[in-house]
Design a protein around this motif. Structure first.
Motif, PDB file in Angstrom:
ATOM      1  N   MET A 156       0.824  -1.211   0.000  1.00 42.01           N
ATOM      2  CA  MET A 156       0.000   0.000   0.000  1.00 42.01           C
ATOM      3  C   MET A 156       0.860   1.265   0.000  1.00 42.01           C
ATOM      4  N   GLY A 157       2.174   1.098  -0.008  1.00 40.67           N
ATOM      5  CA  GLY A 157       3.083   2.233  -0.022  1.00 40.67           C
ATOM      6  C   GLY A 157       3.443   2.759   1.341  1.00 40.67           C
ATOM      7  N   LYS A 158       3.067   2.050   2.395  1.00 38.40           N
ATOM      8  CA  LYS A 158       3.338   2.508   3.754  1.00 38.40           C
ATOM      9  C   LYS A 158       4.763   2.160   4.170  1.00 38.40           C
ATOM     10  N   SER A 159       5.296   2.938   5.087  1.00 43.19           N
ATOM     11  CA  SER A 159       6.581   2.629   5.712  1.00 43.19           C
ATOM     12  C   SER A 159       6.368   1.643   6.850  1.00 43.19           C
ATOM     13  N   ILE A 160       7.408   0.868   7.162  1.00 42.43           N
ATOM     14  CA  ILE A 160       7.298  -0.171   8.184  1.00 42.43           C
ATOM     15  C   ILE A 160       8.435  -0.007   9.195  1.00 42.43           C
ATOM     16  N   LEU A 168      16.286  -8.116  17.984  1.00 40.48           N
ATOM     17  CA  LEU A 168      15.440  -7.928  16.819  1.00 40.48           C
ATOM     18  C   LEU A 168      15.140  -9.243  16.113  1.00 40.48           C
ATOM     19  N   THR A 169      15.967 -10.251  16.370  1.00 37.13           N
ATOM     20  CA  THR A 169      15.769 -11.578  15.791  1.00 37.13           C
ATOM     21  C   THR A 169      14.909 -12.462  16.683  1.00 37.13           C
ATOM     22  N   HIS A 170      14.444 -11.917  17.804  1.00 34.85           N
ATOM     23  CA  HIS A 170      13.586 -12.665  18.712  1.00 34.85           C
ATOM     24  C   HIS A 170      12.191 -12.787  18.098  1.00 34.85           C
ATOM     25  N   ALA A 217      14.474  -0.469  12.101  1.00 34.67           N
ATOM     26  CA  ALA A 217      14.478  -1.572  13.060  1.00 34.67           C
ATOM     27  C   ALA A 217      15.420  -1.203  14.194  1.00 34.67           C
ATOM     28  N   MET A 218      14.917  -1.238  15.422  1.00 36.79           N
ATOM     29  CA  MET A 218      15.723  -0.879  16.586  1.00 36.79           C
ATOM     30  C   MET A 218      15.484  -1.871  17.704  1.00 36.79           C
ATOM     31  N   GLY A 219      16.564  -2.325  18.318  1.00 36.36           N
ATOM     32  CA  GLY A 219      16.479  -3.254  19.434  1.00 36.36           C
ATOM     33  C   GLY A 219      17.837  -3.808  19.777  1.00 36.36           C
ATOM     34  N   GLY A 220      17.855  -5.035  20.277  1.00 35.04           N
ATOM     35  CA  GLY A 220      19.104  -5.714  20.574  1.00 35.04           C
ATOM     36  C   GLY A 220      19.422  -6.763  19.516  1.00 35.04           C
ATOM     37  N   LEU A 275      19.054   1.014  11.183  1.00 34.43           N
ATOM     38  CA  LEU A 275      19.236  -0.181  12.004  1.00 34.43           C
ATOM     39  C   LEU A 275      19.898   0.227  13.315  1.00 34.43           C
ATOM     40  N   GLY A 276      19.205   0.015  14.418  1.00 34.35           N
ATOM     41  CA  GLY A 276      19.771   0.254  15.739  1.00 34.35           C
ATOM     42  C   GLY A 276      19.931  -1.068  16.467  1.00 34.35           C
TER      43      GLY A 276
END
Length: 496
Positions: A156-160, A168-170, A217-220, A275-276
């Motif tokens: 739909m053209g939205k950002s994610i 982040l791989t959890h 994407a931000m996390g551990g 990417l964080g």
């Protein structure tokens, strides 16, 4: 008398006014109750198309855990706790959610996240894979991957965006971009040699960023993006055995990479992916947090960045460490991370327009947490159960005693590391409940007393709550299956 009382109430309802011959009409409780009814009567459904959707998930924050967070937040603010209202508890619509999976009365976070993002239930341990596939069955994975809400939003053209205080791989964050027959395959070193039909989860995040599916994407989880030959900025080595440095590959795409709060604060505007990775494994508990952004700060940065897209965005935000502290039987860190989650929700509320942004707040499952009685009001949620004050409101200050003559805490666990049963030399378990003072119980490192001995406390299969605010929030109500959450979001995004 019964007929007269009913007549008075009927007249009050018809006129919309409080009848003055009800003796308790001036009570604060009574007038507050009437005000609540007036607020409910004034509600009008919002049937706008949702330009933006934000899905908040406090991992492991079932109804019981949420009760504890409410009391803790209220007591930290100087109140008795139980009358406190968390930001999302003020949302006008809510439902109870059944969290069982295709094969589990008690779920893990992989199929629960999948249910919310695909609209169907699947098996424990698998992410975004049809429930007919066996766990770990790589050969039958192709063709059985499920279409996700993020893919629909992208079309739909939205950002994610995806944020988590876990890796982040959890399981929960991975559901935004990955399909895997086993949630544990976070990098190639964990992927079975014979499995050549799917990539590891970290590699799938790279692919999603390269394809433009994931914009932020931000996390551990930094270790799963770096090869074993690379030492990160905090002295930890990567775990990838294929030699790929996914951090370098993402920056080569024109993306920005940050690993601490200074880099986070210096993020630049632009169209490239962000990417964080703030820890080698999970991010720190809020109680221990130093050198990395809070969940509220990451939420603010994500909304600000994703809002530049005129087509809108989908944002998945997880407070992953609420779950981990529950597993550890450490209630204090459960609650401090829970309050941090509530602050992140409030941040989103303050930043978005509720006419075009649907906010959903839920949990993937509950834990084996339980609450003792009969405690007087104001008993510290992490401390001892104090007696009810018959002559006043706040507790007596004297602990309630169990049949063994010892006090007990307000909260405990059915199982976990704090078990009162201790393993003996012959392998059997026995023991008696140790005595604990209020000061000891309220220490941040205290493990709540538990019954069944386990290294890690377990999830529970009980319902969780879903709170909704914004376009089509009125679709949320009753007791629903967890996969219905997808359908609420999908309808809100696509409504004519």
């Amino acid at each position: 008398m019964k007929t007269s009382a009913l007549a008075v109430i009927a007249a009050m309802t018809a006129s919309g006014a409080v009848a003055q011959d009800i003796s308790q009409a001036d009570s604060d409780w009574f007038t507050a109750g009437q005000a609540t009814i007036e607020q409910r009567l004034a509600l009008q459904p919002n049937t706008n198309r949702a330009r933006n959707v934000i899905l908040f998930n406090a991992d492991g924050n079932g109804v019981g855990t949420n009760y504890a967070i409410r009391l803790f937040a209220g007591q930290q603010a100087g109140g008795l706790g139980d009358d406190h209202v968390l930001p999302y508890e003020a949302f006008p619509n809510m439902a109870l959610v059944k969290t069982y999976t295709v094969n589990g009365q008690t779920p893990d976070s992989a199929p629960t996240a999948s249910a919310m993002l695909t609209g169907v239930k699947s098996k424990n341990t698998m992410i975004n894979v049809d429930g007919d596939v066996a766990v770990g069955d790589c050969a039958n994975l192709p063709g059985n991957e499920l279409t996700t809400l993020t893919q629909i939003a992208d079309q739909m053209g939205k950002s994610i965006g995806v944020i988590s205080t876990a890796r982040l791989t959890h399981a929960t964050p991975a559901a935004a971009y990955a399909a895997t027959a086993n949630r544990d395959w976070e990098d190639d070193s964990l992927l079975p040699e014979e499995c050549d039909t799917q990539k590891d989860i970290a590699a799938q995040l790279f692919d999603a960023m390269e394809a433009g599916l994931i914009d932020l994407a931000m996390g551990g989880g930094r270790q799963h993006f770096l090869p074993t030959a690379v030492t990160d900025d905090e002295g930890r080595t990567g775990t990838r055995t294929d030699g790929r440095n996914l951090v370098e590959e993402i920056t080569a795409l024109g993306g920005q990479y940050v690993w601490n709060d200074e880099g986070f604060a210096a993020l630049e505007a632009g169209d490239g992916p962000v990417l964080g990775l703030f820890e080698a494994s999970h991010m720190q508990y809020e109680y221990d947090r130093t050198g990395e952004p809070s969940l509220a700060e990451m939420t603010s940065a994500a909304i600000e960045r994703l809002s530049s897209n005129e087509e809108g965005y989908f944002l998945s935000i997880e407070a992953g460490r609420v779950d981990h502290a529950n597993h550890g039987g450490n209630l204090h860190r459960v609650l401090t991370d829970g309050v941090a989650f509530a602050e992140a929700v409030q941040t989103a509320i303050d930043m978005v327009d509720d006419t075009d942004t649907l906010i959903l707040v839920t949990a993937d499952h509950e834990h084996a947490i339980a609450f003792n009685g009969y405690c007087g009001r104001g008993s510290d949620i992490t401390g001892l159960c104090m007696g009810i004050n018959d002559a006043g409101v706040e507790h007596t200050g004297e602990p309630e005693l169990a049949a063994d003559g010892k006090p007990y805490t307000v909260a405990g666990y059915l199982n976990g590391a704090g078990s009162v049963l201790v393993e003996q030399e012959d392998g059997s378990y026995s023991g008696e409940r140790p005595e604990v003072s209020n000061e000891e119980a309220m220490d941040a490192d205290y493990l709540q007393q538990a019954l069944v001995p386990m290294d890690s406390e377990t999830h529970a299969g009980t319902d969780v709550a879903l709170y909704a605010h914004g376009p089509w929030a009125h679709l949320v109500g009753g007791t629903i299956e967890q996969n219905v959450i997808f359908h609420v979001m999908h309808h809100a995004m696509t409504a004519e």
